[in-house]
Design a protein around this motif. Structure first.
Motif, short mmCIF file in Angstrom:
data_model
loop_
_atom_site.label_atom_id
_atom_site.label_comp_id
_atom_site.label_asym_id
_atom_site.label_seq_id
_atom_site.Cartn_x
_atom_site.Cartn_y
_atom_site.Cartn_z
N PRO A 140 -25.38 24.90 62.31
CA PRO A 140 -26.75 24.98 61.81
C PRO A 140 -27.57 23.76 62.20
O PRO A 140 -27.03 22.66 62.34
CB PRO A 140 -26.57 25.05 60.28
CG PRO A 140 -25.25 24.39 60.04
CD PRO A 140 -24.40 24.73 61.22
N ASP A 141 -28.88 23.97 62.39
CA ASP A 141 -29.78 22.87 62.73
C ASP A 141 -30.23 22.18 61.45
O ASP A 141 -31.04 22.70 60.70
CB ASP A 141 -30.99 23.40 63.50
CG ASP A 141 -31.89 22.27 63.99
OD1 ASP A 141 -31.49 21.10 63.84
OD2 ASP A 141 -32.98 22.56 64.52
N THR A 142 -29.70 21.00 61.22
CA THR A 142 -30.04 20.24 60.00
C THR A 142 -30.74 18.95 60.36
O THR A 142 -30.68 17.97 59.63
CB THR A 142 -28.78 19.93 59.19
OG1 THR A 142 -27.86 19.20 60.03
CG2 THR A 142 -28.12 21.20 58.71
N SER A 143 -31.43 18.92 61.52
CA SER A 143 -32.06 17.68 61.97
C SER A 143 -33.17 17.24 61.04
O SER A 143 -33.40 16.05 60.84
CB SER A 143 -32.63 17.88 63.38
OG SER A 143 -33.56 18.96 63.39
N GLY A 144 -33.89 18.22 60.41
CA GLY A 144 -34.98 17.84 59.51
C GLY A 144 -34.46 17.31 58.20
O GLY A 144 -35.06 16.45 57.57
N GLY A 145 -33.30 17.83 57.74
CA GLY A 145 -32.75 17.38 56.47
C GLY A 145 -33.57 17.87 55.31
O GLY A 145 -34.56 18.60 55.44
N ALA A 146 -33.20 17.44 54.10
CA ALA A 146 -33.89 17.86 52.89
C ALA A 146 -35.30 17.33 52.86
O ALA A 146 -36.24 17.98 52.43
CB ALA A 146 -33.10 17.38 51.66
N GLY A 147 -35.48 16.06 53.35
CA GLY A 147 -36.82 15.47 53.33
C GLY A 147 -37.77 16.23 54.21
O GLY A 147 -38.93 16.44 53.89
N GLY A 148 -37.25 16.65 55.43
CA GLY A 148 -38.11 17.40 56.33
C GLY A 148 -38.51 18.73 55.75
O GLY A 148 -39.63 19.19 55.89
N ASP A 149 -37.59 19.40 55.06
CA ASP A 149 -37.91 20.69 54.45
C ASP A 149 -38.97 20.52 53.36
O ASP A 149 -39.87 21.35 53.23
CB ASP A 149 -36.65 21.30 53.84
CG ASP A 149 -35.64 21.65 54.91
OD1 ASP A 149 -36.06 21.76 56.08
OD2 ASP A 149 -34.45 21.80 54.57
N ALA A 150 -38.87 19.45 52.55
CA ALA A 150 -39.83 19.24 51.49
C ALA A 150 -41.21 18.96 52.05
O ALA A 150 -42.22 19.45 51.55
CB ALA A 150 -39.37 18.06 50.62
N ALA A 151 -41.25 18.16 53.14
CA ALA A 151 -42.54 17.84 53.74
C ALA A 151 -43.19 19.09 54.32
O ALA A 151 -44.39 19.31 54.20
CB ALA A 151 -42.36 16.78 54.83
#
Length: 333
Positions: free
Chosen positions: A269-280
């Motif tokens: 899975p592509d998790t490059s954005g992480g939780a912070g990226g998803d929230a933004a």
């Protein structure tokens, strides 16, 4: 007339000052590096990220070493326990003694833990690593040459291995079963790579092919060995293990091909954005009007503008129109 043979090293340890460099350990370490290197290339080719194979190997390798040693000690317990034996020798892994069955079984547990932490399907990771594991075994078998162990019956063939006098062994020339298995493992690696490219093996089938092919060779190689082993119905324990594991691997190949044909489209899975990226991204989506809301907002603005311009005109008309019963004012010159 001298008979040609493969000489064995006089010692399996070379001392670099106070540091002992053991041939058996060197072969195992070399095999791990080869497996991780090839597995990483195959993982990236399948769409995975660089370094993932090594990260999971950090879990798989220690578990595999422990499992391999446990299998050896359990199946050859007479070498470490009982009268005249020292159980501490069971911990001396550098003296040889790793069972591939235990190494693969417990190593898979470690790999499963690593895959769970990364959100990766274990079968896909195992498929990428399968030929590398075979090459690792090919390297590791040369550790038996350093220790002068696991050889076959006596022979005078030109490629016989020379064994010197030592504990539990007689001097002579024997079948180099370590060499046979090493070459067989190289062939298994080539077979898996070819079959994977030809048939697009997925969902653990490349790994199952490796297991089945290795077991097929291990049966006849094990049959040639003369070292002490437990017998069941006249066959060595490892022969029975090879037969059972071979059958299980073939069954998995057939059933898996019917239930889950093809290969995984996404292995990591592509998790490059992480939780912070998803929230933004979520916050930006809330602040930014959607495509359907934009036309509606624009239409409301147009209606409001038209209404604002129309109100003065209505006011002027209401002033110009005389009230009921009144005469209209004459036009001023």
């Amino acid at each position: 007339m001298d008979i040609a043979y493969i000489p064995s090293p006089s010692t399996g340890v070379v001392h670099l000052g106070p540091i002992p460099l053991r041939g058996y350990a060197f072969c195992i370490i070399l095999g791990v590096f080869v497996a991780v290197w090839l597995g990483n290339k195959r993982w990236i080719a399948r769409g995975g990220k660089p370094g993932t194979v090594a990260d999971i190997a950090v879990w798989a390798v220690p578990f595999g070493l422990v499992g391999g040693r446990l299998y050896h000690v359990i199946t050859d317990y007479q070498l470490y326990f009982g009268e005249g034996r020292n159980w501490v020798d069971a911990l001396k892994i550098w003296e040889g003694g790793l069972g591939i069955w235990g190494a693969i079984a417990l190593g898979a547990v470690g790999a499963w833990i690593g895959c769970r932490l990364r959100g990766i399907p274990l079968p896909a990771w195992a498929d990428a690593l399968a030929p590398g594991i075979a090459l690792a075994q090919a390297c590791g078998r040369w550790g038996n040459w350093f220790n002068q162990e696991l050889y076959g019956r006596a022979t005078d063939l030109p490629w016989a291995v020379e064994i010197s006098e030592g504990p539990n062994r007689l001097a002579g020339t024997y079948h180099p079963t370590f060499l046979y298995e090493s070459l067989w493992c190289v062939g298994v690696a080539v077979l898996v790579i070819w079959a994977d490219r030809r048939f697009k093996l997925g969902h653990g089938r490349a790994f199952a092919l490796y297991v089945a092919a290795y077991c097929a060779g291990r049966v006849w190689i094990e049959y040639m060995r003369v070292d002490e082993a437990h017998l069941i119905l006249g066959l060595r324990l490892n022969v029975w293990t090879s037969i059972v594991v071979f059958v299980l691997a073939v069954v998995y190949l057939v059933v898996s091909a019917k239930l889950r044909p093809g290969r995984e489209e996404v292995v990591e899975p592509d998790t490059s954005g992480g939780a912070g990226g998803d929230a933004a991204a979520s916050a930006e989506a809330e602040d930014k009007p959607s495509d359907t809301a934009a036309p509606a907002a624009a239409e409301d603005k147009v209606k409001a503008s038209v209404a604002t311009k129309a109100e003065p005109a209505k006011a002027d008309l209401s002033k110009a129109k005389p009230a009921e019963g009144e005469a209209p004012e004459p036009d001023k010159p």
